[in-house]
Design a protein around this motif. Structure first.
Motif, PDB file in Angstrom:
ATOM      1  N   TYR B 348      46.707  38.632  32.459  1.00 25.13           N
ATOM      2  CA  TYR B 348      46.549  39.112  33.855  1.00 25.13           C
ATOM      3  C   TYR B 348      45.411  40.214  33.902  1.00 25.13           C
ATOM      4  O   TYR B 348      44.166  40.665  34.387  1.00 25.13           O
ATOM      5  CB  TYR B 348      47.687  40.021  33.977  1.00 25.13           C
ATOM      6  N   VAL B 349      45.548  41.129  32.656  1.00 23.97           N
ATOM      7  CA  VAL B 349      43.713  41.925  32.773  1.00 23.97           C
ATOM      8  C   VAL B 349      42.706  41.626  32.547  1.00 23.97           C
ATOM      9  O   VAL B 349      42.006  41.937  32.924  1.00 23.97           O
ATOM     10  CB  VAL B 349      44.756  42.725  31.445  1.00 23.97           C
ATOM     11  N   TYR B 350      43.006  40.490  31.823  1.00 23.89           N
ATOM     12  CA  TYR B 350      41.423  39.797  31.403  1.00 23.89           C
ATOM     13  C   TYR B 350      41.267  39.411  32.619  1.00 23.89           C
ATOM     14  O   TYR B 350      39.437  39.151  33.340  1.00 23.89           O
ATOM     15  CB  TYR B 350      42.119  38.503  30.742  1.00 23.89           C
ATOM     16  N   ARG B 351      41.333  38.572  34.004  1.00 21.87           N
ATOM     17  CA  ARG B 351      41.685  38.536  34.766  1.00 21.87           C
ATOM     18  C   ARG B 351      41.616  39.574  36.007  1.00 21.87           C
ATOM     19  O   ARG B 351      40.200  38.661  36.632  1.00 21.87           O
ATOM     20  CB  ARG B 351      42.732  37.302  35.074  1.00 21.87           C
ATOM     21  N   CYS B 352      42.075  40.573  36.171  1.00 18.46           N
ATOM     22  CA  CYS B 352      41.931  41.302  36.718  1.00 18.46           C
ATOM     23  C   CYS B 352      40.482  41.795  36.196  1.00 18.46           C
ATOM     24  O   CYS B 352      39.931  41.889  36.993  1.00 18.46           O
ATOM     25  CB  CYS B 352      42.518  42.271  36.207  1.00 18.46           C
ATOM     26  N   LYS B 353      39.592  42.109  35.130  1.00 13.59           N
ATOM     27  CA  LYS B 353      38.599  42.748  34.978  1.00 13.59           C
ATOM     28  C   LYS B 353      37.779  41.443  34.830  1.00 13.59           C
ATOM     29  O   LYS B 353      36.685  42.376  35.865  1.00 13.59           O
ATOM     30  CB  LYS B 353      37.900  42.803  33.135  1.00 13.59           C
ATOM     31  N   LYS B 354      37.954  40.588  34.866  1.00 14.34           N
ATOM     32  CA  LYS B 354      37.037  39.183  35.580  1.00 14.34           C
ATOM     33  C   LYS B 354      36.436  39.441  36.770  1.00 14.34           C
ATOM     34  O   LYS B 354      35.624  38.539  37.385  1.00 14.34           O
ATOM     35  CB  LYS B 354      36.927  37.983  34.981  1.00 14.34           C
ATOM     36  N   GLY B 355      37.632  39.143  37.815  1.00  9.94           N
ATOM     37  CA  GLY B 355      37.543  39.154  39.193  1.00  9.94           C
ATOM     38  C   GLY B 355      37.230  40.743  39.982  1.00  9.94           C
ATOM     39  O   GLY B 355      36.623  40.835  41.028  1.00  9.94           O
ATOM     40  N   LYS B 356      37.103  41.849  38.484  1.00 12.87           N
ATOM     41  CA  LYS B 356      37.198  42.787  39.207  1.00 12.87           C
ATOM     42  C   LYS B 356      37.871  43.336  40.521  1.00 12.87           C
ATOM     43  O   LYS B 356      37.060  43.609  41.835  1.00 12.87           O
ATOM     44  CB  LYS B 356      34.991  42.697  40.077  1.00 12.87           C
ATOM     45  N   LYS B 357      38.818  42.606  40.419  1.00 16.68           N
ATOM     46  CA  LYS B 357      39.905  42.836  41.968  1.00 16.68           C
ATOM     47  C   LYS B 357      41.533  42.941  40.922  1.00 16.68           C
ATOM     48  O   LYS B 357      41.461  41.992  40.165  1.00 16.68           O
ATOM     49  CB  LYS B 357      40.241  42.089  42.444  1.00 16.68           C
ATOM     50  N   ASP B 358      42.380  43.218  41.472  1.00 15.03           N
ATOM     51  CA  ASP B 358      43.791  42.879  41.144  1.00 15.03           C
ATOM     52  C   ASP B 358      44.164  41.483  41.645  1.00 15.03           C
ATOM     53  O   ASP B 358      44.821  41.546  42.835  1.00 15.03           O
ATOM     54  CB  ASP B 358      44.589  44.193  41.562  1.00 15.03           C
TER      55      ASP B 358
END
Lengths: 51, 393
Positions: B348-358
């Motif tokens: 989840y943290v990885y996806r948030c960082k990658k997509g620049k959104k929660d």
């Protein structure tokens, strides 16, 4: 000693005293049901005994 | 009074021992403190407890000596950087002890009975974890590891049974300060911890058990299982956190700053934070001696992407923790479940960082996200601990 620490300590010692009284001296189970037979020692097991 | 039958903090006799031990250390400091070093007095105290009160004095002394000799041998002759073999060698006694679950009492041979009698030493798992940490940290050190330092570290009475898991360098530094930390400030800190520990373990946990847990009727309903799940979580927390506080308090009395183990774990917002707050000393230990070496090994092999390597290392770490608790299925599944939580959160943290959104909470405010995270984490924890309890299977 500041006020919040004094209140905290008062609560801790009060709970210890009341808890000791109800759990180990008068045993609350006996008050609720006089026919209850109490064990002499605590029922709490070491739940982490396997460690 | 029955001797050789008192595990730390398990009965009134041990509390008499605490009083006698504190007196012994302070009288020692005031009378022979200038001639006898603190570490010798501490060793004498540990020996007195083991020989007079511990359930298996001879077995534990032999085990400590054997572990010391294995550590010395590994330090001297094992030069490889790979730590898997030394970890397995040191963990062998725990492996044998946990394997005893496969030999039920009714069908066991005399050999298994004898082995069980010898190897089932209370606190062995914690001792072995401490020794593995010690070996990994000290394996390249040129300093000679004395038996006295090793003995004090492994046999330290307050943390002998179930921690908190201390580190050798930190502990040894405290011991080497001598009698300095046996002062009013440490005593007062110890008293605070001891009183809070008594309240947690012997009042709150006991009340939860006697007033709620024993009265829950197993009618197989969903309500029963939910009630048991939350009650057991609270009971385990107050019992274990209370025990840890008692150990810290006793340690403080005799001048050792035992590390904390629980720090408001139900306010954790994610699995990573949870293991910094619940059984913290084990969480830190697993991070340093399981997760990091596994991740490093996977990285050196140049396999998978970084996020996959992290997730594999996380899952293996928590699965190993499950095995460490015991070879019963509920311990292993509970460890794997905690592993899944950590992998899920890491992804989840990885996806948030990658997509620049929660990607989960979207545009919810930070306060709302925090409260929701606490709620979710609390319930996930309750479920994993419920599996751990063995109530379901």
């Amino acid at each position: 000693m500041n006020k919040s620490k004094m209140i905290r300590n008062t609560v801790i010692y009060f709970l210890l005293f009341v808890g000791y009284l109800f759990l180990y001296v008068v045993k609350f189970e006996v008050i609720m049901d006089p026919n209850t037979e109490m064990e002499a020692t605590s029922n709490v097991k070491f739940v982490y005994q396997q460690f | 009074m029955e001797l050789n039958n008192s595990l730390p903090f398990s009965d009134l006799q041990f509390f008499y021992f605490i009083g006698a031990a504190v007196l012994f250390m302070f009288i020692g400091k005031l009378t022979i403190g200038k001639k006898v070093k603190y570490k010798w007095l501490l060793a004498l105290l540990n020996v007195l407890y083991i020989t007079l009160l511990f359930t298996k004095p001879l077995e534990i002394l032999i085990m400590i000596t054997a572990l010391y000799l294995v550590v010395l041998a590994l330090k001297k002759w094992y030069t490889s950087n790979n730590i898997v073999f030394p970890m397995l060698a040191l963990a062998l006694p725990v492996f044998v002890m946990k394997s005893m679950v496969f030999f039920p009492e009714e069908n066991q041979s005399d050999l298994v009975y004898e082995l069980k009698r010898i190897i089932q030493i209370a606190g062995l798992s914690y001792m072995v974890f401490k020794v593995i940490g010690l070996y990994i940290d000290e394996r390249k050190s040129k300093e000679f590891l004395s038996f006295l330092s090793f003995f004090n570290f492994t046999a330290f009475v307050p943390t002998l049974l179930i921690g908190p898991l201390d580190r050798f360098r930190r502990f040894d530094a405290d011991v080497n300060k001598g009698y300095v930390q046996m002062n009013a400030s440490f005593f007062s800190k110890g008293w605070g911890n001891l009183i809070l520990g008594l309240l947690y373990k012997f009042i709150i946990a006991e009340a939860i058990y006697r007033a709620v847990m024993v009265n829950l009727v197993d009618d197989g309903s969903v309500f029963y299982h939910f009630a048991y799940m939350y009650t057991y979580l609270l009971f385990l927390f107050f019992d274990f956190a209370g025990y840890s506080l008692l150990a810290i308090g006793f340690g403080n009395f005799i001048g050792i700053d035992v590390p904390i183990n629980f720090d408001q774990p139900f306010l954790a917002v994610n699995p990573k934070e949870f293991w910094k707050k619940w059984h913290k000393s084990l969480g830190d230990w697993l991070g340093d001696y399981f997760f990091k070496p596994i991740f490093k090994d996977l990285t050196s092999r140049k396999v998978f992407t970084s996020i996959t390597r992290q997730n594999i290392a996380l899952f293996l770490t928590f699965t190993l923790m499950g095995f460490w608790n015991g070879f019963e299925l509920h311990y292993i599944v509970s460890g794997m479940l905690f592993g899944c939580y950590s992998v899920g959160h890491n992804y989840y943290v990885y996806r948030c960082k990658k997509g620049k959104k929660d990607v989960f909470f979207g545009k919810l405010g930070p306060k709302t996200v925090r409260y929701l995270s606490i709620f979710i984490m609390f319930n996930l924890t309750a479920f994993a601990i419920y599996i751990f309890s063995g109530k379901l299977f």
